[in-house]
Design an enzyme around this catalytic site. Structure first.
Site, short mmCIF file in Angstrom:
data_model
loop_
_atom_site.label_atom_id
_atom_site.label_comp_id
_atom_site.label_asym_id
_atom_site.label_seq_id
_atom_site.Cartn_x
_atom_site.Cartn_y
_atom_site.Cartn_z
N ASN A 97 38.62 40.78 53.14
CA ASN A 97 39.57 41.79 52.63
C ASN A 97 39.40 43.16 53.29
O ASN A 97 40.30 44.01 53.20
CB ASN A 97 39.47 41.91 51.10
CG ASN A 97 40.05 40.73 50.35
OD1 ASN A 97 39.59 40.37 49.27
ND2 ASN A 97 41.08 40.10 50.90
N ASP A 101 44.38 35.91 42.38
CA ASP A 101 45.29 36.15 43.50
C ASP A 101 46.72 36.38 43.00
O ASP A 101 47.12 35.86 41.96
CB ASP A 101 45.24 34.95 44.45
CG ASP A 101 45.84 35.29 45.81
OD1 ASP A 101 45.88 36.48 46.18
OD2 ASP A 101 46.27 34.35 46.51
C1 IPE Z 1 41.10 35.82 47.97
O1 IPE Z 1 42.43 36.21 48.01
C2 IPE Z 1 40.22 37.01 47.74
C3 IPE Z 1 40.28 37.61 46.40
C4 IPE Z 1 41.02 37.22 45.41
C5 IPE Z 1 39.39 38.74 46.19
P1 IPE Z 1 43.16 36.56 49.39
O2 IPE Z 1 44.56 36.90 49.04
O3 IPE Z 1 42.40 37.57 50.15
O4 IPE Z 1 43.09 35.16 50.16
P2 IPE Z 1 44.00 34.61 51.34
O5 IPE Z 1 44.09 35.69 52.36
O6 IPE Z 1 45.34 34.29 50.75
O7 IPE Z 1 43.31 33.36 51.81
C1 IPE Z 2 44.30 39.41 45.09
O1 IPE Z 2 45.66 39.72 45.16
C2 IPE Z 2 43.48 40.68 44.98
C3 IPE Z 2 42.58 40.89 46.12
C4 IPE Z 2 42.48 40.15 47.17
C5 IPE Z 2 41.76 42.08 46.05
P1 IPE Z 2 46.36 39.92 46.57
O2 IPE Z 2 46.31 41.36 46.93
O3 IPE Z 2 45.80 39.00 47.60
O4 IPE Z 2 47.86 39.51 46.22
P2 IPE Z 2 48.87 38.72 47.14
O5 IPE Z 2 48.23 37.43 47.52
O6 IPE Z 2 49.13 39.59 48.35
O7 IPE Z 2 50.08 38.53 46.28
MG MG Z 3 46.30 37.10 48.12
#
Ligand code: IPE
Ligand code: IPE
Ligand code: MG
Length: 256
Positions: free
Chosen positions: A69, A21
């Site tokens: 997602n 993340d």
């Molecule tokens: C979790 O991260 C999913 C992945 C890393 C693929 P998200 O960024 O989607 O999670 P939330 O929304 O902060 O809970």
């Molecule tokens: C995790 O990084 C990757 C996926 C969920 C695919 P994020 O895209 O959630 O990054 P932040 O949380 O917005 O920084």
């Molecule tokens: Mg995220």
């Protein structure tokens, strides 16, 4: 100095899962678009397989795309899918070279054709490999996995002559056999980068007794040292599974 996780196999986690993340925030901090963060994150995902192999991890699961997602902006979802379709064939030669066994956890049926094809190919050609198992959690949701297992369990119970008995004998171990993860080792260490302290529907069933490790480092900045640090923290934990420290010490004495 605390012993490094590498020095003692018994304190190495077998299965490490990572919630990768912080890609979006990493990009924003640099005035770049979110997709640039995902591109950088994908490079780190590629590297972490090598680092985990070097450090002796046997199974590595990476949360690449959650069932939630899909609700992201359409362009971001599309960008993530094409990144996967490009990256998978590109990394295949290194997976062949280092005997990585590539696997998927999640429902790939709604993914674009290009991604499904790349995923299936990588699974097929690496199926006999004996190196690290790389489990990509793709369109994965822990709740969805549990519901799928409930459906399978109901079917199994329906096929039994004594259904009351079958239901009465349903244990967590038996139920796990119904899950997508049935032939994946229980999760030992769950790492989440990016500073959030939640599980976000990752490996819910095995999160019951996994050790949790959170770091503020954004995924695109994650390094081998960061992984080593997580393994060192894991090595310093005492996994008690509801027992007391004294009971654990007695078990260890008996084993020695
Ligand atoms: C979790 O991260 C999913 C992945 C890393 C693929 P998200 O960024 O989607 O999670 P939330 O929304 O902060 O809970
Ligand atoms: C995790 O990084 C990757 C996926 C969920 C695919 P994020 O895209 O959630 O990054 P932040 O949380 O917005 O920084
Ligand atoms: Mg995220």
């Amino acid at each position: 100095m605390s012993p490094s996780a590498q020095e003692d196999d018994s304190i190495l986690p077998c299965h490490v899962g990572i919630i990768m993340d912080g890609n979006g925030r990493w990009a924003r901090a640099r005035g770049k678009g979110r997709l640039e963060g995902h591109r950088q994150g994908a490079e780190v995902a590629r590297n972490v397989v090598r680092w985990a192999t070097d450090l002796g991890v046997k199974q590595l699961s990476l949360y690449a795309f959650s069932t939630e997602n899909w609700e992201r902006p359409r362009l971001e979802v599309r960008g993530l899918m094409s990144l996967l379709a490009i990256l998978l064939p590109k990394t295949l030669p290194e997976m062949m070279e280092s005997q990585v066994r590539f696997r998927i956890l999640g429902d790939i049926s709604p993914l674009p054709n290009s991604v499904r094809k790349a995923v299936k190919h990588a699974c097929e050609v690496t199926a006999h490999h004996t190196g690290i198992e790389l489990i990509i959690c793709l369109n994965y949701g822990g709740q969805q996995e549990i519901i799928a297992a409930v459906r399978e369990t109901l079917q199994w119970i329906g096929s039994q002559t004594d259904q009351q008995q079958a239901l009465a004998e349903l244990t967590p171990e038996r139920f796990r056999q119904m899950m997508w993860r049935r032939d994946i080792a229980p999760l030992d260490l769950l790492i989440r980068t990016g500073g959030e302290m939640r599980i976000s529907n990752f490996h819910l069933w095995d999160a019951a007794y996994a050790e949790l490790y959170f770091t503020d480092v954004f995924w695109p900045d994650f390094s081998k040292q960061d992984l080593q640090q997580a393994l060192d923290v894991y090595a310093s934990r005492e996994r008690r599974y509801g027992l007391t420290s004294e009971q654990i010490a007695t078990c260890m004495d008996k084993e020695a």
